[in-house]
Design a protein around this motif. Sequence first.
Motif, PDB file in Angstrom:
ATOM      1  N   PHE A 155       0.828  -1.209   0.000  1.00  0.00           N
ATOM      2  CA  PHE A 155       0.000   0.000   0.000  1.00  0.00           C
ATOM      3  C   PHE A 155       0.862   1.258   0.000  1.00  0.00           C
ATOM      4  O   PHE A 155       0.562   2.235  -0.708  1.00  0.00           O
ATOM      5  N   LEU A 156       1.940   1.252   0.779  1.00  0.00           N
ATOM      6  CA  LEU A 156       2.806   2.423   0.848  1.00  0.00           C
ATOM      7  C   LEU A 156       3.459   2.693  -0.498  1.00  0.00           C
ATOM      8  O   LEU A 156       3.349   3.798  -1.048  1.00  0.00           O
ATOM      9  N   TRP A 220      -9.518  -7.289   7.908  1.00  0.00           N
ATOM     10  CA  TRP A 220      -8.618  -6.280   8.473  1.00  0.00           C
ATOM     11  C   TRP A 220      -8.079  -5.360   7.378  1.00  0.00           C
ATOM     12  O   TRP A 220      -7.976  -4.147   7.571  1.00  0.00           O
ATOM     13  N   MET A 221      -7.770  -5.913   6.223  1.00  0.00           N
ATOM     14  CA  MET A 221      -7.082  -5.178   5.166  1.00  0.00           C
ATOM     15  C   MET A 221      -7.924  -4.067   4.557  1.00  0.00           C
ATOM     16  O   MET A 221      -7.454  -2.925   4.401  1.00  0.00           O
ATOM     17  N   ASP A 226      -9.213   1.561   3.007  1.00  0.00           N
ATOM     18  CA  ASP A 226     -10.170   2.661   2.854  1.00  0.00           C
ATOM     19  C   ASP A 226      -9.799   3.852   3.732  1.00  0.00           C
ATOM     20  O   ASP A 226      -9.974   5.013   3.327  1.00  0.00           O
ATOM     21  N   ASP A 227      -9.287   3.579   4.924  1.00  0.00           N
ATOM     22  CA  ASP A 227      -8.854   4.653   5.811  1.00  0.00           C
ATOM     23  C   ASP A 227      -7.677   5.418   5.208  1.00  0.00           C
ATOM     24  O   ASP A 227      -7.660   6.661   5.203  1.00  0.00           O
ATOM     25  N   LEU A 229      -6.902   5.601   2.037  1.00  0.00           N
ATOM     26  CA  LEU A 229      -7.350   6.302   0.836  1.00  0.00           C
ATOM     27  C   LEU A 229      -8.136   7.559   1.195  1.00  0.00           C
ATOM     28  O   LEU A 229      -7.998   8.590   0.527  1.00  0.00           O
ATOM     29  N   GLU A 230      -8.955   7.497   2.228  1.00  0.00           N
ATOM     30  CA  GLU A 230      -9.695   8.689   2.650  1.00  0.00           C
ATOM     31  C   GLU A 230      -8.714   9.802   3.019  1.00  0.00           C
ATOM     32  O   GLU A 230      -8.889  10.960   2.624  1.00  0.00           O
ATOM     33  N   ASN A 231      -7.680   9.440   3.766  1.00  0.00           N
ATOM     34  CA  ASN A 231      -6.664  10.426   4.129  1.00  0.00           C
ATOM     35  C   ASN A 231      -5.904  10.908   2.892  1.00  0.00           C
ATOM     36  O   ASN A 231      -5.593  12.095   2.766  1.00  0.00           O
ATOM     37  N   GLU A 232      -5.651   9.981   1.958  1.00  0.00           N
ATOM     38  CA  GLU A 232      -4.893  10.332   0.760  1.00  0.00           C
ATOM     39  C   GLU A 232      -5.657  11.315  -0.118  1.00  0.00           C
ATOM     40  O   GLU A 232      -5.071  12.246  -0.686  1.00  0.00           O
TER      41      GLU A 232
END
Length: 318
Positions: A155-156, A220-221, A226-227, A229-232
């Motif tokens: 993800f990073l 969990w993933m 989604d968290d 991506l919302e921040n992104e």
Amino acid sequence: MAKNYTAINWDDIEDELDEFVWDKATAQFWLDTRVPVSQDMSDWQSLTDDERDVVKKAVGGLALLDTLQSEAGCHVMRDDVLTRKETAVLNDFLLMESIHAKSYGTILTSLNVRKDIDAIYSWMNNNERMQYKAQVVNEIYKTGDGLQQKIASVFLEGILYYSNFFTPLWYLGNNKLANLAEIIKLVIRDESVHGTYLGYKFKLGYQQLSEPEQKKLTDWMYPVLDDLLENEFAYTDDLYAKIGLAEEVKTFVKYNANKSLQNMGFDSRYPDISLEDINPIVMNGISSETANHDFFSQVGAGYLMGTAEPMVEDDYDF
């Protein structure tokens, strides 16, 4: 008496992909000092204050995230290897992440005076959105199991970097900041290898889980994804709205979120997003041929050691 310590026998094959990725990754070795970023100064001075601010913050954001990856991400994943050659591959990744982090400093130093450089480092070390994604990923590195750590790394490198990659590629597609963008293209070429390899290793481990264990992991993933991506997307609005590129950057991030999930064997999160939705100027930046080739040393601003090659979609998508 202690058991004998044994050497790696590279003639033994535990996983054919280990040696393939080792060969590819080491062949791509590069150093930021070979890319003449200072030659972009005239382009840099032609940008508006807002444009320069966006580029500086994009590069600064990459410096923060690659520092995290070099100091924590590649290190912790060595504790969950399936083969000994995988450790060697991750050691190469760790070195390259350090080179990536340093290269962003080279960009900032080449184009800015000291007070501006200090301001960018202060911004990246204190910006709420930047710190949130770094802290979420770092917490998984500290407390997650091996598969969770691989997910966080994919993800990073495969999603969170790309809101910052967009800017240099966009300017390169507009025939500006060629040397700065060449460093970004070299980083992307590395990250495509890293993400695909770790996605492959993730799949091997995931396949060993029972169905209930697989469901627990994906349950969990997806909230983590989604968290992040919302921040992104909020970060993208904060950074890009003033130059009118926020929505295009979000599309770029969504496309790369799909690719990252596919690398791990999952379906796209945004099935309506495809390559055709990406700004063609950015894709032109990715695909443009390497510039500033030095025929004496046979390396240039977009080089493999000993040879220069154009970036193509296959490099971007490994």
